[in-house]
Design a protein around this motif. Structure first.
Motif, PDB file in Angstrom:
ATOM      1  N   ALA A  25       5.241  -9.534  -7.333  1.00 60.21           N
ATOM      2  CA  ALA A  25       3.828  -9.615  -6.937  1.00 60.21           C
ATOM      3  C   ALA A  25       2.921  -9.539  -8.165  1.00 60.21           C
ATOM      4  O   ALA A  25       1.944 -10.287  -8.277  1.00 60.21           O
ATOM      5  CB  ALA A  25       3.493  -8.495  -5.955  1.00 60.21           C
ATOM      6  N   LEU A  26       3.254  -8.648  -9.095  1.00 58.58           N
ATOM      7  CA  LEU A  26       2.468  -8.524 -10.323  1.00 58.58           C
ATOM      8  C   LEU A  26       2.569  -9.798 -11.149  1.00 58.58           C
ATOM      9  O   LEU A  26       1.569 -10.300 -11.664  1.00 58.58           O
ATOM     10  CB  LEU A  26       2.945  -7.323 -11.139  1.00 58.58           C
ATOM     11  N   GLY A  27       3.769 -10.352 -11.270  1.00 57.86           N
ATOM     12  CA  GLY A  27       3.966 -11.587 -12.022  1.00 57.86           C
ATOM     13  C   GLY A  27       3.192 -12.752 -11.430  1.00 57.86           C
ATOM     14  O   GLY A  27       2.598 -13.552 -12.154  1.00 57.86           O
ATOM     15  N   SER A 131      -4.604  -4.448  -5.020  1.00 61.21           N
ATOM     16  CA  SER A 131      -4.541  -4.925  -3.639  1.00 61.21           C
ATOM     17  C   SER A 131      -3.215  -5.626  -3.364  1.00 61.21           C
ATOM     18  O   SER A 131      -2.657  -5.496  -2.271  1.00 61.21           O
ATOM     19  CB  SER A 131      -5.720  -5.841  -3.321  1.00 61.21           C
ATOM     20  N   ASN A 132      -2.660  -6.341  -4.364  1.00 57.39           N
ATOM     21  CA  ASN A 132      -1.340  -6.957  -4.186  1.00 57.39           C
ATOM     22  C   ASN A 132      -0.257  -5.897  -4.022  1.00 57.39           C
ATOM     23  O   ASN A 132       0.659  -6.057  -3.217  1.00 57.39           O
ATOM     24  CB  ASN A 132      -0.993  -7.864  -5.374  1.00 57.39           C
ATOM     25  N   MET A 133      -0.365  -4.814  -4.783  1.00 56.04           N
ATOM     26  CA  MET A 133       0.608  -3.733  -4.663  1.00 56.04           C
ATOM     27  C   MET A 133       0.518  -3.083  -3.283  1.00 56.04           C
ATOM     28  O   MET A 133       1.532  -2.756  -2.668  1.00 56.04           O
ATOM     29  CB  MET A 133       0.402  -2.680  -5.756  1.00 56.04           C
ATOM     30  N   ASP A 134      -0.712  -2.914  -2.793  1.00 53.34           N
ATOM     31  CA  ASP A 134      -0.890  -2.361  -1.449  1.00 53.34           C
ATOM     32  C   ASP A 134      -0.255  -3.261  -0.398  1.00 53.34           C
ATOM     33  O   ASP A 134       0.371  -2.772   0.551  1.00 53.34           O
ATOM     34  CB  ASP A 134      -2.379  -2.182  -1.131  1.00 53.34           C
ATOM     35  N   ASN A 138       2.663  -2.094   2.076  1.00 49.12           N
ATOM     36  CA  ASN A 138       2.450  -2.145   3.523  1.00 49.12           C
ATOM     37  C   ASN A 138       3.512  -2.985   4.215  1.00 49.12           C
ATOM     38  O   ASN A 138       3.971  -2.646   5.300  1.00 49.12           O
ATOM     39  CB  ASN A 138       1.062  -2.679   3.850  1.00 49.12           C
ATOM     40  N   LYS A 139       3.929  -4.097   3.604  1.00 49.79           N
ATOM     41  CA  LYS A 139       4.988  -4.939   4.181  1.00 49.79           C
ATOM     42  C   LYS A 139       6.309  -4.173   4.187  1.00 49.79           C
ATOM     43  O   LYS A 139       7.072  -4.262   5.144  1.00 49.79           O
ATOM     44  CB  LYS A 139       5.161  -6.215   3.365  1.00 49.79           C
ATOM     45  N   GLU A 140       6.571  -3.464   3.108  1.00 50.49           N
ATOM     46  CA  GLU A 140       7.857  -2.807   2.926  1.00 50.49           C
ATOM     47  C   GLU A 140       8.031  -1.599   3.836  1.00 50.49           C
ATOM     48  O   GLU A 140       9.110  -1.348   4.343  1.00 50.49           O
ATOM     49  CB  GLU A 140       8.030  -2.395   1.464  1.00 50.49           C
ATOM     50  N   PHE A 141       6.986  -0.827   4.028  1.00 48.69           N
ATOM     51  CA  PHE A 141       7.126   0.451   4.731  1.00 48.69           C
ATOM     52  C   PHE A 141       6.341   0.523   6.034  1.00 48.69           C
ATOM     53  O   PHE A 141       5.893   1.573   6.443  1.00 48.69           O
ATOM     54  CB  PHE A 141       6.724   1.605   3.801  1.00 48.69           C
TER      55      PHE A 141
END
Length: 142
Positions: A25-27, A131-134, A138-141
């Motif tokens: 996501a960061l990349g 926001s990408n990390m969020d 959110n998708k993962e957990f």
């Protein structure tokens, strides 16, 4: 008495995959920011022949879960040399002048195009990455 946690396997798998998904996501966000910088630098670059503008490129490397993005002004593909050749040019080196345009010389005033583009793209980058990390979390957990 024993305690059983339902879904612990899924949770552990999610934790193991989290760094890889975060790096992706960061990349992706860094690559998008590199495109913004490239496009803005092309817009800001002074144009006489268009060679400088066409030499502005974005390069991306992804290795070992890490992403490196570079925006640079490469050698223009003009094939031209100065009238009075330097030793390097006499040996076959091409003309490079992006540095002189960006920072100026003792004869020519600076006309920055790369650094202003980078500064403009830098505004809001931290918020977009956050926001990408969020989204990933959110998708993962969920």
């Amino acid at each position: 008495m024993s305690v059983k946690v339902i879904g612990s396997d899924k949770l552990l798998k999610g934790f193991k995959e989290l760094p890889e998904k975060m790096n992706k996501a960061l990349g992706d966000e860094l690559e998008k920011t590199g495109e913004e910088i490239r496009d803005e630098a092309k817009r800001l670059a002074p144009v006489r022949t268009g060679a400088l503008r066409e030499s502005i490129k974005k390069r991306v490397w992804r290795r070992n879960g890490r992403t490196t993005v570079k925006v640079l002004a490469d050698y223009p593909k003009t094939g031209r040399y100065r009238k009075a050749k330097t030793r390097k040019q006499a040996a076959g080196s091409r003309e490079y002048y992006a540095f002189a345009v960006e920072y100026g010389t003792k004869h020519v005033e600076a006309q920055p195009f790369l650094m202003p583009a980078a500064r403009k793209a830098e505004n809001g980058l931290e918020q977009r990455v956050s926001s990408n990390m969020d989204i990933v979390l959110n998708k993962e957990f969920k």
